[in-house]
Design a protein around this motif. Structure first.
Motif, mmCIF file in Angstrom:
data_model
loop_
_atom_site.group_PDB
_atom_site.id
_atom_site.type_symbol
_atom_site.label_atom_id
_atom_site.label_comp_id
_atom_site.label_asym_id
_atom_site.label_seq_id
_atom_site.Cartn_x
_atom_site.Cartn_y
_atom_site.Cartn_z
ATOM 1 N N ILE A 41 34.854 40.641 57.957
ATOM 2 C CA ILE A 41 34.056 41.685 58.617
ATOM 3 C C ILE A 41 32.598 41.275 58.729
ATOM 4 O O ILE A 41 31.994 41.347 59.808
ATOM 5 C CB ILE A 41 34.185 43.019 57.849
ATOM 6 C CG1 ILE A 41 35.603 43.576 57.962
ATOM 7 C CG2 ILE A 41 33.176 44.042 58.386
ATOM 8 C CD1 ILE A 41 35.834 44.817 57.118
ATOM 9 N N LEU A 42 32.013 40.827 57.625
ATOM 10 C CA LEU A 42 30.590 40.466 57.626
ATOM 11 C C LEU A 42 30.322 39.230 58.481
ATOM 12 O O LEU A 42 29.296 39.145 59.159
ATOM 13 C CB LEU A 42 30.111 40.247 56.192
ATOM 14 C CG LEU A 42 30.117 41.493 55.303
ATOM 15 C CD1 LEU A 42 29.645 41.154 53.900
ATOM 16 C CD2 LEU A 42 29.232 42.580 55.900
ATOM 17 N N SER A 43 31.239 38.268 58.464
ATOM 18 C CA SER A 43 31.077 37.078 59.307
ATOM 19 C C SER A 43 31.137 37.453 60.778
ATOM 20 O O SER A 43 30.357 36.940 61.597
ATOM 21 C CB SER A 43 32.163 36.049 58.986
ATOM 22 O OG SER A 43 32.085 35.618 57.643
ATOM 23 N N SER A 44 32.033 38.368 61.122
ATOM 24 C CA SER A 44 32.157 38.819 62.514
ATOM 25 C C SER A 44 30.892 39.543 62.966
ATOM 26 O O SER A 44 30.401 39.325 64.082
ATOM 27 C CB SER A 44 33.370 39.745 62.666
ATOM 28 O OG SER A 44 34.561 39.083 62.288
ATOM 29 N N ILE A 45 30.364 40.410 62.086
ATOM 30 C CA ILE A 45 29.131 41.131 62.427
ATOM 31 C C ILE A 45 27.970 40.155 62.595
ATOM 32 O O ILE A 45 27.141 40.296 63.505
ATOM 33 C CB ILE A 45 28.805 42.172 61.336
ATOM 34 C CG1 ILE A 45 29.868 43.270 61.316
ATOM 35 C CG2 ILE A 45 27.424 42.778 61.574
ATOM 36 C CD1 ILE A 45 29.683 44.273 60.192
ATOM 37 N N SER A 46 27.916 39.134 61.730
ATOM 38 C CA SER A 46 26.853 38.136 61.814
ATOM 39 C C SER A 46 26.904 37.393 63.147
ATOM 40 O O SER A 46 25.889 37.263 63.839
ATOM 41 C CB SER A 46 26.973 37.140 60.655
ATOM 42 O OG SER A 46 26.022 36.113 60.770
ATOM 43 N N VAL A 47 28.097 36.923 63.511
ATOM 44 C CA VAL A 47 28.262 36.181 64.777
ATOM 45 C C VAL A 47 27.937 37.083 65.959
ATOM 46 O O VAL A 47 27.252 36.672 66.911
ATOM 47 C CB VAL A 47 29.695 35.624 64.898
ATOM 48 C CG1 VAL A 47 29.934 35.041 66.290
ATOM 49 C CG2 VAL A 47 29.944 34.565 63.829
#
Length: 332
Positions: A41-47
């Motif tokens: 989730i956090l990686s997706s939001i970052s990207v």
């Protein structure tokens, strides 16, 4: 601040650095499935945050039709939101409450976490001032608010944010109970400086934002009533068009401001609560992520409410901006 660890009562899996024993900090142990889900989730939001704000930066920088004072303020906000996407990467590394990078990277992360949100808040204040002048003093807007003044305001906003926040961090004081274990990434700020920071970077700017936008919407509402009741007769049709355009921009940016405040306030409520020391690490992380999530939401607001941004995205993704003369395209 973490309590001293009784090494005999803590398993190796609960330590950031098991080989250091009592000197190591405790890590947060979660079920593997939960950890994987959080990382995804956090990686997706970052990207997504980096990508969407990069589109805003490219669009406003490339297309000359977008070189207006308001859009340069949006560009400043997009740059700060773009940097937040990289802050997410460091936060992902801190999910288990352990810092595995060097002290230099910790300092870089700490400074970035302070400068970027402050510059973002400053950009929102500038946007509020811009909309206030455009709606409440439209006859003098183009003389008071120019592209050069907008650029200077943005540069001054970032310079003051960097200068103020670098002075805020106190690296000379390191109490014995401050760095209690190895595996922390924390920055010491004197309590007096912390409350000064609360006033200068939260209470004062948020008050200015709310006051200006309340005034903007009061004027906008009165003008709308006047138009519907035919009380106000406007002779210059051109001025009517500009006025409607400014009001529409005020509504769109009003949504940006409201979303910003909704994401900002929970974080500071938790941080400055009298019982903040009793707040769990997980709760602190959640309000922090909500604060940073605002940076991903701003470009989404533009997508739904700004037709020119949707057209710019098509130009960029189809690589039409690489064509000669594409910067002159009438995307408005």
């Amino acid at each position: 601040h973490q309590p001293p660890i009784n090494f005999l009562q803590v398993s190796f899996s609960e330590l950031c650095y098991p080989h250091l024993g009592n000197s190591s900090c405790r890590r947060i142990v979660r079920p593997h499935s939960v950890s994987v889900l959080l990382y995804i989730i956090l990686s997706s939001i970052s990207v997504l945050t980096v990508t969407l704000n990069l589109l805003v930066i490219i669009a406003i920088s490339h297309f000359k039709k977008l070189h207006s004072p308001t859009n340069f303020l949006l560009l400043s906000l997009a740059v700060s939101d773009f940097c937040v996407g990289f802050i997410f990467i460091f936060d992902i590394l801190l999910l288990d409450n352990c810092w595995y990078l060097s002290e230099g990277w910790c300092m870089f992360f700490s400074v970035l976490c302070i400068i970027v949100p402050t510059a973002s808040t400053g950009s929102i204040v500038l946007i509020s001032i811009d909309r206030y002048i455009a709606v409440c003093d439209p006859l003098h807007y183009h003389t008071k608010v120019t592209v050069n003044r907008a650029r200077m305001s943005v540069a001054l906003c970032w310079f003051c944010s960097a200068l103020y926040n670098l002075g805020l961090i106190d690296n000379t004081q390191k109490p014995d109970d401050f760095n209690s274990c190895i595996g922390q990434c924390v920055t010491y700020i004197h309590p007096a400086a912390l409350f000064l920071d609360l006033f200068l970077t939260v209470i004062l700017p948020v008050s200015v934002i709310i006051i200006l936008y309340v005034r903007v919407f009061v004027v906008a509402a009165s003008q709308a009533r006047a138009m519907h009741s035919h009380v106000a007769v406007v002779k210059l049709q051109g001025s009517v068009k500009v006025n409607k355009s400014e009001l529409k921009a005020a509504r769109v940016l009003g949504v940006v401001v409201v979303v910003f405040l909704c994401c900002l306030l929970p974080f500071y409520i938790v941080v400055f609560l009298p019982e903040s020391s009793d707040v769990s690490v997980s709760t602190f992380f959640y309000v922090t992520y909500l604060y940073y999530l605002n940076s991903c939401m701003n470009p989404m607001i533009y997508v739904f409410l700004y037709p020119w941004f949707r057209k710019c995205v098509k130009y960029i993704l189809s690589l039409q901006i690489l064509k000669s003369g594409s910067s002159e395209a009438n995307i408005l």
